[in-house]
Design a protein around this motif. Structure first.
Motif, PDB file in Angstrom:
ATOM      1  N   ALA A  54      77.562  -6.387 -76.860  1.00  0.00           N
ATOM      2  CA  ALA A  54      77.271  -7.525 -76.549  1.00  0.00           C
ATOM      3  C   ALA A  54      78.124  -7.995 -74.986  1.00  0.00           C
ATOM      4  O   ALA A  54      78.110  -8.348 -73.604  1.00  0.00           O
ATOM      5  N   TYR A  55      79.664  -7.934 -75.271  1.00  0.00           N
ATOM      6  CA  TYR A  55      80.658  -8.210 -74.537  1.00  0.00           C
ATOM      7  C   TYR A  55      80.460  -6.887 -74.147  1.00  0.00           C
ATOM      8  O   TYR A  55      80.982  -7.100 -72.344  1.00  0.00           O
ATOM      9  N   ARG A  56      80.527  -5.956 -74.665  1.00  0.00           N
ATOM     10  CA  ARG A  56      80.708  -4.516 -73.280  1.00  0.00           C
ATOM     11  C   ARG A  56      79.352  -4.553 -71.800  1.00  0.00           C
ATOM     12  O   ARG A  56      79.992  -4.515 -70.949  1.00  0.00           O
ATOM     13  N   THR A  57      78.276  -5.807 -72.023  1.00  0.00           N
ATOM     14  CA  THR A  57      77.204  -5.457 -71.584  1.00  0.00           C
ATOM     15  C   THR A  57      77.743  -6.465 -70.356  1.00  0.00           C
ATOM     16  O   THR A  57      77.360  -6.486 -68.929  1.00  0.00           O
ATOM     17  N   ARG A  59      80.782  -7.414 -69.614  1.00  0.00           N
ATOM     18  CA  ARG A  59      81.880  -6.521 -68.944  1.00  0.00           C
ATOM     19  C   ARG A  59      81.547  -5.667 -68.234  1.00  0.00           C
ATOM     20  O   ARG A  59      81.581  -6.040 -66.652  1.00  0.00           O
ATOM     21  N   GLU A  60      80.362  -4.540 -68.194  1.00  0.00           N
ATOM     22  CA  GLU A  60      79.645  -3.899 -67.342  1.00  0.00           C
ATOM     23  C   GLU A  60      79.011  -4.540 -66.014  1.00  0.00           C
ATOM     24  O   GLU A  60      78.946  -4.019 -64.938  1.00  0.00           O
ATOM     25  N   ARG A  61      78.820  -5.843 -66.433  1.00  0.00           N
ATOM     26  CA  ARG A  61      77.551  -6.702 -65.709  1.00  0.00           C
ATOM     27  C   ARG A  61      78.638  -7.531 -64.833  1.00  0.00           C
ATOM     28  O   ARG A  61      78.766  -8.391 -63.678  1.00  0.00           O
ATOM     29  N   GLY A  62      80.223  -7.713 -65.165  1.00  0.00           N
ATOM     30  CA  GLY A  62      80.980  -8.625 -64.122  1.00  0.00           C
ATOM     31  C   GLY A  62      81.077  -9.712 -65.042  1.00  0.00           C
ATOM     32  O   GLY A  62      81.837 -10.704 -64.156  1.00  0.00           O
ATOM     33  N   VAL A  63      80.444 -10.469 -65.644  1.00  0.00           N
ATOM     34  CA  VAL A  63      80.589 -11.754 -65.976  1.00  0.00           C
ATOM     35  C   VAL A  63      81.543 -12.306 -66.829  1.00  0.00           C
ATOM     36  O   VAL A  63      82.539 -12.672 -66.367  1.00  0.00           O
ATOM     37  N   ILE A  64      82.087 -11.128 -68.180  1.00  0.00           N
ATOM     38  CA  ILE A  64      83.555 -11.838 -68.975  1.00  0.00           C
ATOM     39  C   ILE A  64      84.831 -10.520 -68.299  1.00  0.00           C
ATOM     40  O   ILE A  64      84.086  -9.704 -67.581  1.00  0.00           O
ATOM     41  N   GLY A  68      93.201  -7.262 -73.548  1.00  0.00           N
ATOM     42  CA  GLY A  68      94.005  -6.723 -74.987  1.00  0.00           C
ATOM     43  C   GLY A  68      93.263  -7.774 -75.863  1.00  0.00           C
ATOM     44  O   GLY A  68      92.417  -8.745 -76.243  1.00  0.00           O
ATOM     45  N   ARG A  69      95.017  -8.080 -76.414  1.00  0.00           N
ATOM     46  CA  ARG A  69      94.870  -8.951 -77.243  1.00  0.00           C
ATOM     47  C   ARG A  69      94.589 -10.716 -76.884  1.00  0.00           C
ATOM     48  O   ARG A  69      94.135 -11.228 -77.404  1.00  0.00           O
ATOM     49  N   ARG A  70      95.181 -10.764 -75.901  1.00  0.00           N
ATOM     50  CA  ARG A  70      94.616 -12.130 -75.524  1.00  0.00           C
ATOM     51  C   ARG A  70      92.926 -12.741 -75.041  1.00  0.00           C
ATOM     52  O   ARG A  70      92.577 -13.810 -74.526  1.00  0.00           O
ATOM     53  N   GLY A  71      92.546 -11.680 -75.653  1.00  0.00           N
ATOM     54  CA  GLY A  71      90.666 -11.982 -75.640  1.00  0.00           C
ATOM     55  C   GLY A  71      89.977 -11.915 -74.531  1.00  0.00           C
ATOM     56  O   GLY A  71      90.197 -11.199 -73.300  1.00  0.00           O
ATOM     57  N   SER A  72      88.831 -12.630 -74.158  1.00  0.00           N
ATOM     58  CA  SER A  72      87.244 -12.149 -73.818  1.00  0.00           C
ATOM     59  C   SER A  72      87.212 -13.371 -72.936  1.00  0.00           C
ATOM     60  O   SER A  72      87.181 -14.623 -73.396  1.00  0.00           O
ATOM     61  N   ARG A  73      87.219 -13.122 -71.289  1.00  0.00           N
ATOM     62  CA  ARG A  73      87.245 -14.375 -70.768  1.00  0.00           C
ATOM     63  C   ARG A  73      85.869 -14.163 -69.456  1.00  0.00           C
ATOM     64  O   ARG A  73      86.198 -13.461 -69.398  1.00  0.00           O
ATOM     65  N   VAL A  74      85.352 -15.355 -69.194  1.00  0.00           N
ATOM     66  CA  VAL A  74      84.665 -15.561 -67.993  1.00  0.00           C
ATOM     67  C   VAL A  74      85.073 -14.721 -66.316  1.00  0.00           C
ATOM     68  O   VAL A  74      86.303 -16.369 -66.544  1.00  0.00           O
ATOM     69  N   ARG A  75      84.630 -14.300 -66.286  1.00  0.00           N
ATOM     70  CA  ARG A  75      85.343 -14.298 -64.716  1.00  0.00           C
ATOM     71  C   ARG A  75      85.482 -15.038 -64.147  1.00  0.00           C
ATOM     72  O   ARG A  75      84.651 -15.677 -63.794  1.00  0.00           O
ATOM     73  N   PRO A  76      86.635 -15.290 -62.958  1.00  0.00           N
ATOM     74  CA  PRO A  76      86.155 -15.643 -62.062  1.00  0.00           C
ATOM     75  C   PRO A  76      84.938 -16.232 -60.749  1.00  0.00           C
ATOM     76  O   PRO A  76      84.559 -14.730 -61.313  1.00  0.00           O
ATOM     77  N   ALA A 170      79.771   0.276 -54.224  1.00  0.00           N
ATOM     78  CA  ALA A 170      78.598   0.920 -55.141  1.00  0.00           C
ATOM     79  C   ALA A 170      77.541   1.790 -55.759  1.00  0.00           C
ATOM     80  O   ALA A 170      77.695   1.947 -57.218  1.00  0.00           O
ATOM     81  N   ALA A 171      77.909   2.548 -55.223  1.00  0.00           N
ATOM     82  CA  ALA A 171      78.071   3.615 -55.389  1.00  0.00           C
ATOM     83  C   ALA A 171      78.393   4.740 -56.130  1.00  0.00           C
ATOM     84  O   ALA A 171      78.310   5.802 -57.299  1.00  0.00           O
ATOM     85  N   HIS A 172      80.011   4.811 -56.826  1.00  0.00           N
ATOM     86  CA  HIS A 172      80.973   5.337 -57.157  1.00  0.00           C
ATOM     87  C   HIS A 172      81.667   4.121 -58.094  1.00  0.00           C
ATOM     88  O   HIS A 172      82.300   4.301 -59.705  1.00  0.00           O
ATOM     89  N   LEU A 173      81.931   2.819 -58.281  1.00  0.00           N
ATOM     90  CA  LEU A 173      82.839   1.826 -59.230  1.00  0.00           C
ATOM     91  C   LEU A 173      81.320   1.122 -59.805  1.00  0.00           C
ATOM     92  O   LEU A 173      80.436   0.651 -59.545  1.00  0.00           O
ATOM     93  N   LYS A 174      82.450   0.125 -60.929  1.00  0.00           N
ATOM     94  CA  LYS A 174      81.789  -0.717 -61.878  1.00  0.00           C
ATOM     95  C   LYS A 174      82.357  -1.732 -61.682  1.00  0.00           C
ATOM     96  O   LYS A 174      83.318  -1.677 -61.783  1.00  0.00           O
ATOM     97  N   PRO A 175      81.560  -2.880 -62.125  1.00  0.00           N
ATOM     98  CA  PRO A 175      82.664  -4.303 -62.267  1.00  0.00           C
ATOM     99  C   PRO A 175      83.010  -3.876 -62.988  1.00  0.00           C
ATOM    100  O   PRO A 175      83.374  -3.555 -64.129  1.00  0.00           O
TER     101      PRO A 175
END
Length: 443
Positions: A54-57, A59-64, A68-76, A170-175
């Motif tokens: 779920a977290y990987r999804t 990240r890929e969608r640019g939501v979080i 590393g060890r500092r954890g996952s946060r909601v993106r600005p 958009a053709a080459h990069l991911k969130p």
């Protein structure tokens, strides 16, 4: 619901969807820390791999974002039109030199070109399934690219330079990927990159273009793409010189997998030679807009690049709008091939106005920049104060906040319609605006 975290679900898709809903509703705020994966898995009663998916999804969608060890946060929250809020409302009677528009007197008449293109369309209407690029426009564009040293590549047509930049990214990069951008730079680009879920890293700019050392640091830090304005850079007027181009190509050779995007912002309005960087990296794109020379409402740009990049851009374009109006393409062919714009005359007009203002400011001890194009950039110690004082003095300029990330403050002055009799008055006003605020008496 998970305590203070509005996260629920048993499947990875459900968990990621609940996080997105919470972010959209404001229940999870930008920068807010999400629970560690094992903790969340235990609370939801699921396998940790489910939460990891779920977290990987997310990240890929640019939501979080995960550090590393500092954890996952909601993106600005991505900026979409944030820099538009820095516009100055121009009251009646105030001279507007803020808008960045070309001089209407230097734009060519369009009626005859569109009439001829329409007549051709009447004889042979463009239908679904027809080629998306007008063959003659592709030929003329490719000849122009060849003359300027742009490497061989197929030609596509997009709806303006920014549309081309967006499609290539958009053709080459991911969130979550990082893009090196000029600072100061084009405000729309600075908004577009984060709106795509991408990160920006600033690259300093001087009169000769992006600084090579800054570019090297950005690429070594992991930037996946670099966007460069070759000529008439907005807002500084920078133009990539031959020595700077050599230095930048040397840096790019060290990073062949970086995506290079070049915007020839000054095509048709500058007389400085082009020094393209393309061809050093594996993937690249070069975009050339018609807006500055032929009119902002002519929403059309020519794009070339490596085969894979252009193929991806063209393929995605077919799934959306399909093509840029062939009527507009045919009109541009007539304008371009018919010499409707005298580039030397237009460039000389803008150069004369830039040089006049820069010279007048220099005589007053004020440094300013404007090597090409229609804008002059003036560094200032107090951006808000300078803009306000100039407005009070009868001049509306663009605040530098529209164009900056980490660069020092400044103001942008568009000289495209500046009359000879206005130069000294504007220089006086700018000089006064940069000084200390007048003392106020409350007696």
């Amino acid at each position: 619901m998970l305590g203070e975290y509005p996260i629920s679900g048993r499947r990875a898709a459900d968990i990621s969807a609940s996080v997105e809903r919470a972010v959209g509703a404001g229940e999870l705020l930008p920068g807010q820390l999400l629970p560690p994966m094992r903790e969340l898995a235990e609370r939801l009663g699921v396998n940790p791999n489910t939460v990891a998916a779920a977290y990987r999804t997310l990240r890929e969608r640019g939501v979080i974002e995960t550090a590393g060890r500092r954890g996952s946060r909601v993106r600005p929250a991505p900026a979409t039109t944030g820099r538009e809020h820095f516009r100055v409302d121009v009251p009646a009677g105030v001279r507007d030199v803020a808008q960045g528009n070309p001089d209407p007197a230097l734009l060519p008449p369009l009626a005859d070109a569109f009439a001829a293109a329409a007549a051709e369309g009447d004889r042979a209407p463009v239908l679904y399934g027809d080629t998306p690029v007008e063959p003659e426009l592709a030929r003329v564009a490719r000849a122009g690219f060849d003359a300027d040293g742009v490497p061989e590549g197929p030609v596509a047509v997009v709806s303006g330079a920014l549309d081309g930049v967006e499609r290539v990214l958009a053709a080459h990069l991911k969130p979550g990927d990082t893009v090196a951008v000029e600072d100061p730079g084009w405000g729309r680009t600075l908004d577009l990159v984060p709106a795509l879920g991408l990160r920006t890293v600033p690259v300093g700019v001087d009169d000769e273009g992006p600084r090579a050392d800054d570019v090297r640091r950005a690429l070594e830090a992991g930037a996946r793409a670099l966007i460069v304005t070759d000529r008439a850079q907005n807002p500084t007027g920078a133009a990539v010189s031959a020595p700077r181009a050599r230095a930048l190509r040397a840096v790019l050779r060290e990073h062949p997998e970086v995506l290079l995007i070049e915007d020839d912002h000054g095509h048709g309005i500058v007389d400085l030679p082009l020094h393209p960087l393309a061809g050093v990296t594996r993937h690249w794109a070069f975009v050339r807009s018609a807006a500055k020379a032929y009119g902002p409402d002519l929403r059309l740009a020519l794009l070339t690049g490596d085969v894979l990049t252009v193929d991806r851009v063209s393929g995605r374009h077919r799934l959306g709008p399909g093509w840029v109006s062939r009527l507009m393409q045919r009109a541009l062919v007539r304008l371009w091939a018919g010499g409707a714009v005298d580039t030397a005359e237009v460039a000389a007009s803008y150069r004369r106005r830039r040089d006049a203002l820069i010279g007048a400011l220099e005589r007053r001890g004020v440094a300013a920049h404007g090597r090409s194009g229609m804008n002059v950039w003036v560094p200032v110690p107090d951006e808000t104060g300078a803009v306000a004082r100039l407005l009070h003095a009868g001049w509306a300029v663009a605040p530098g906040a529209r164009f900056r990330l980490a660069a020092p403050p400044g103001i942008r002055v568009t000289v495209s319609t500046l009359a000879d009799g206005e130069v000294e008055k504007l220089a006086d006003a700018i000089t006064s605006a940069l000084g200390p605020a007048p003392a106020r008496s409350y007696d």
